[in-house]
Design a protein around this motif. Structure first.
Motif, PDB file in Angstrom:
ATOM      1  N   UNK A   1       2.513   1.988   3.306  1.00  0.00           N
ATOM      2  CA  UNK A   1       1.979   3.335   3.527  1.00  0.00           C
ATOM      3  C   UNK A   1       1.549   3.976   2.206  1.00  0.00           C
ATOM      4  N   UNK A   2       2.388   3.869   1.180  1.00  0.00           N
ATOM      5  CA  UNK A   2       2.065   4.455  -0.123  1.00  0.00           C
ATOM      6  C   UNK A   2       0.783   3.844  -0.695  1.00  0.00           C
TER       7      UNK A   2
ATOM      8  N   UNK B   1      11.517  -0.720   4.112  1.00  0.00           N
ATOM      9  CA  UNK B   1      11.110  -0.650   2.711  1.00  0.00           C
ATOM     10  C   UNK B   1       9.662  -1.120   2.543  1.00  0.00           C
ATOM     11  N   UNK B   2       9.339  -2.262   3.149  1.00  0.00           N
ATOM     12  CA  UNK B   2       7.989  -2.818   3.048  1.00  0.00           C
ATOM     13  C   UNK B   2       6.960  -1.907   3.713  1.00  0.00           C
TER      14      UNK B   2
ATOM     15  N   UNK C   1      -3.196  -7.227   0.586  1.00  0.00           N
ATOM     16  CA  UNK C   1      -1.818  -7.622   0.276  1.00  0.00           C
ATOM     17  C   UNK C   1      -0.825  -6.589   0.795  1.00  0.00           C
ATOM     18  N   UNK C   2      -1.178  -5.304   0.669  1.00  0.00           N
ATOM     19  CA  UNK C   2      -0.297  -4.232   1.136  1.00  0.00           C
ATOM     20  C   UNK C   2      -0.091  -4.306   2.646  1.00  0.00           C
ATOM     21  N   UNK C   3      -1.146  -4.595   3.377  1.00  0.00           N
ATOM     22  CA  UNK C   3      -1.058  -4.678   4.836  1.00  0.00           C
ATOM     23  C   UNK C   3      -0.206  -5.873   5.269  1.00  0.00           C
ATOM     24  N   UNK C   4      -0.323  -6.973   4.529  1.00  0.00           N
ATOM     25  CA  UNK C   4       0.406  -8.196   4.872  1.00  0.00           C
ATOM     26  C   UNK C   4       1.889  -8.108   4.491  1.00  0.00           C
TER      27      UNK C   4
ATOM     28  N   UNK D   1      -2.764   5.927  -1.156  1.00  0.00           N
ATOM     29  CA  UNK D   1      -3.378   6.089  -2.474  1.00  0.00           C
ATOM     30  C   UNK D   1      -4.752   5.419  -2.548  1.00  0.00           C
ATOM     31  N   UNK D   2      -5.027   4.487  -1.645  1.00  0.00           N
ATOM     32  CA  UNK D   2      -6.320   3.799  -1.634  1.00  0.00           C
ATOM     33  C   UNK D   2      -7.282   4.353  -0.583  1.00  0.00           C
TER      34      UNK D   2
END
Length: 201
Positions: free
Chosen positions: A171-172, A165-166, A145-148, A176-177
């Motif tokens: 990146x954050x 922003x996205x 989901x973060x990548x998309x 963290x993962x």
């Protein structure tokens, strides 16, 4: 200008309030960061304490994101609103109240995205839940989901501010993962439903 700066600072401090930490202290009298994965987040609460406290932690973390965005909206400045959204996630990940050892920011990011772009959050939730359902890896659903996210934001908003922003949120999340990514690649990542109550080594 003062109110705008204060809204960002308050958003960070709000993010620094760790629901996972306090729920674990109240529920079992433990520091959640010393158990399971060592992460102060809802997924680790689920593995260590169970479903009910995990849901409370998840909702609390998401609520932080919602409040921070609305705080930014009060300034009437769209860029400040987005910065408040980033600040609350950074606060969750690196909370000043817990010596900068916090969670991974997914639930808080979801609250932020839900408030800024409800349609984006719906798409991301559907994708994330689908990935988790077929693989039982919560981290993989979050990472996907973060990548998309930047692609969805760009398609829906066509704004440079929103795209940056996205990208920062992505990146954050990936930063963290990074340990989860290593475990996924090595086949050592824990699946949903696997209970872990052992102390972090």
């Amino acid at each position: 200008m003062f109110f705008k700066m204060m809204s960002i600072i308050i958003s960070y401090l709000l993010g620094s309030i760790s629901f996972s930490y306090f729920i674990a202290k109240i529920w079992m009298g433990i520091d959640i960061r010393n158990y399971g994965s060592g992460n102060a987040g809802a997924t680790n609460v689920l593995r260590v304490l169970g479903t009910k406290p995990a849901i409370i932690a998840l909702l609390g973390d998401a609520l932080k994101g919602i409040i921070a965005v609305y705080l930014g909206k009060l300034t009437g400045d769209e860029s400040i609103m987005l910065l408040c959204g980033l600040a609350v996630v950074i606060g969750h990940n690196w909370p000043i109240f817990l010596k900068f050892k916090g969670g991974k920011g997914i639930a808080t990011s979801l609250g932020v995205i839900l408030t800024i772009s409800p349609l984006s959050s719906l798409i991301l939730i559907i994708i994330g839940v689908f990935i988790i359902y077929i693989t039982r890896y919560v981290s993989l659903g979050s990472i996907t989901s973060a990548i998309i996210l930047p692609f969805i934001f760009y398609m829906l908003h066509k704004s440079g501010y929103y795209l940056v922003f996205a990208l920062v949120l992505t990146f954050l999340a990936l930063f963290r993962h990074r340990s989860n990514i290593q475990r996924l690649l090595s086949g050592k990542e824990s699946k949903l439903g696997e209970k872990k109550t052992s102390r972090v080594k």
